[in-house]
Write a protein that holds these residues in place. Structure first.
Motif, PDB file in Angstrom:
ATOM      1  N   SER A   1       1.865  11.956  -3.745  1.00  0.00           N
ATOM      2  CA  SER A   1       3.239  12.452  -3.792  1.00  0.00           C
ATOM      3  C   SER A   1       4.155  11.530  -3.004  1.00  0.00           C
ATOM      4  O   SER A   1       3.806  11.041  -1.931  1.00  0.00           O
TER       5      SER A   1
ATOM      6  N   ASP B   1       0.355   7.689  -9.818  1.00  0.00           N
ATOM      7  CA  ASP B   1      -1.076   7.548 -10.085  1.00  0.00           C
ATOM      8  C   ASP B   1      -1.535   6.145  -9.722  1.00  0.00           C
ATOM      9  O   ASP B   1      -1.337   5.201 -10.474  1.00  0.00           O
TER      10      ASP B   1
ATOM     11  N   TYR C   1       5.079  12.088  -8.414  1.00  0.00           N
ATOM     12  CA  TYR C   1       3.668  11.817  -8.172  1.00  0.00           C
ATOM     13  C   TYR C   1       3.305  10.492  -8.815  1.00  0.00           C
ATOM     14  O   TYR C   1       3.621  10.256  -9.986  1.00  0.00           O
TER      15      TYR C   1
ATOM     16  N   THR D   1       5.625  12.052 -18.032  1.00  0.00           N
ATOM     17  CA  THR D   1       5.258  10.923 -17.181  1.00  0.00           C
ATOM     18  C   THR D   1       5.814   9.635 -17.768  1.00  0.00           C
ATOM     19  O   THR D   1       5.898   9.488 -18.984  1.00  0.00           O
TER      20      THR D   1
ATOM     21  N   SER E   1      -5.533   7.926  -7.734  1.00  0.00           N
ATOM     22  CA  SER E   1      -5.432   9.354  -7.415  1.00  0.00           C
ATOM     23  C   SER E   1      -3.931   9.636  -7.324  1.00  0.00           C
ATOM     24  O   SER E   1      -3.149   8.760  -6.980  1.00  0.00           O
ATOM     25  N   TRP E   2      -3.531  10.832  -7.645  1.00  0.00           N
ATOM     26  CA  TRP E   2      -2.108  11.156  -7.658  1.00  0.00           C
ATOM     27  C   TRP E   2      -1.612  11.338  -6.237  1.00  0.00           C
ATOM     28  O   TRP E   2      -2.132  12.145  -5.493  1.00  0.00           O
TER      29      TRP E   2
END
Length: 143
Positions: free
Chosen positions: A64, A58, A56, A108, A61-62
Motif C-alpha cells: 500500500s 504489485d 496498491y 488496475t 506482493s501488493w
C-alpha cells in the motif's frame, strides 16, 4: 553544410504522421516511455480527486502507498504535465520500474514509479506525466 540530409518526401511523411498522431489523442510519458492513454488514470484531475487515498502496488506482493501530492508543471499550453507522489512504509522500499497499480476504485493500471527519497515517515515514489491536451476547434482550424 556537413549534417545528414533527409529527403524532402521522408521529412513530409514524418511531419504528417506526427501531426496526425497529435490529433488522435493524448500520449503519456512515464519517465520517457510513451504509452497510449486510454483511461482517466492518466489525467491530472484523476489524481487531484484521490489525494490522501491508498493505492496498491504489485512488486511481487501488493504494497500500500498513499497518494500525497500532485504537482502541476505548466510549461506549455499544449501539454498537461504533472508529477504524482506516493508514500509507502519506510521499511519496504520499492525499486524503480513499471508496476501494476490498483487504485481505491476502478481497474488496475500500470505506472512507472521512481524512488524519490525517504524519511522517518516513509519511502517516496513519483510518477511523471506529460500528455497532449485535446485540440480545441480553434486550434484544429489553425493547423
Amino acid at each position: 553544410d556537413s549534417g545528414p540530409k533527409i529527403p524532402r518526401r521522408r521529412f513530409l511523411q514524418g511531419t504528417t504522421a506526427t501531426v496526425a498522431a497529435a490529433a488522435l489523442g493524448p500520449i503519456v510519458f512515464f519517465a520517457g516511455d510513451p504509452a497510449r492513454a486510454e483511461g482517466p488514470e492518466f489525467t491530472r484531475s484523476y489524481y487531484d480527486n484521490r489525494t490522501g487515498q491508498w493505492f496498491y502496488v504489485d512488486d511481487g506482493s501488493w504494497r500500500s502507498v498513499e497518494l500525497i501530492e500532485v504537482v502541476p508543471h505548466d510549461v506549455s499550453p499544449q501539454l498537461d504535465q504533472f508529477t504524482v507522489t506516493f508514500r509507502g512504509p519506510p521499511d519496504m522500499p520499492i525499486d524503480e520500474g513499471l508496476y501494476a497499480v490498483a487504485p481505491p476504485d476502478g481497474p488496475t493500471f500500470h505506472l512507472h514509479l521512481q524512488p524519490a527519497g525517504a524519511d522517518p515517515d516513509g519511502s517516496y515514489y513519483e510518477a511523471s506525466f506529460s500528455s497532449l491536451k485535446p485540440l480545441t476547434p480553434s486550434c484544429a482550424g489553425a493547423a
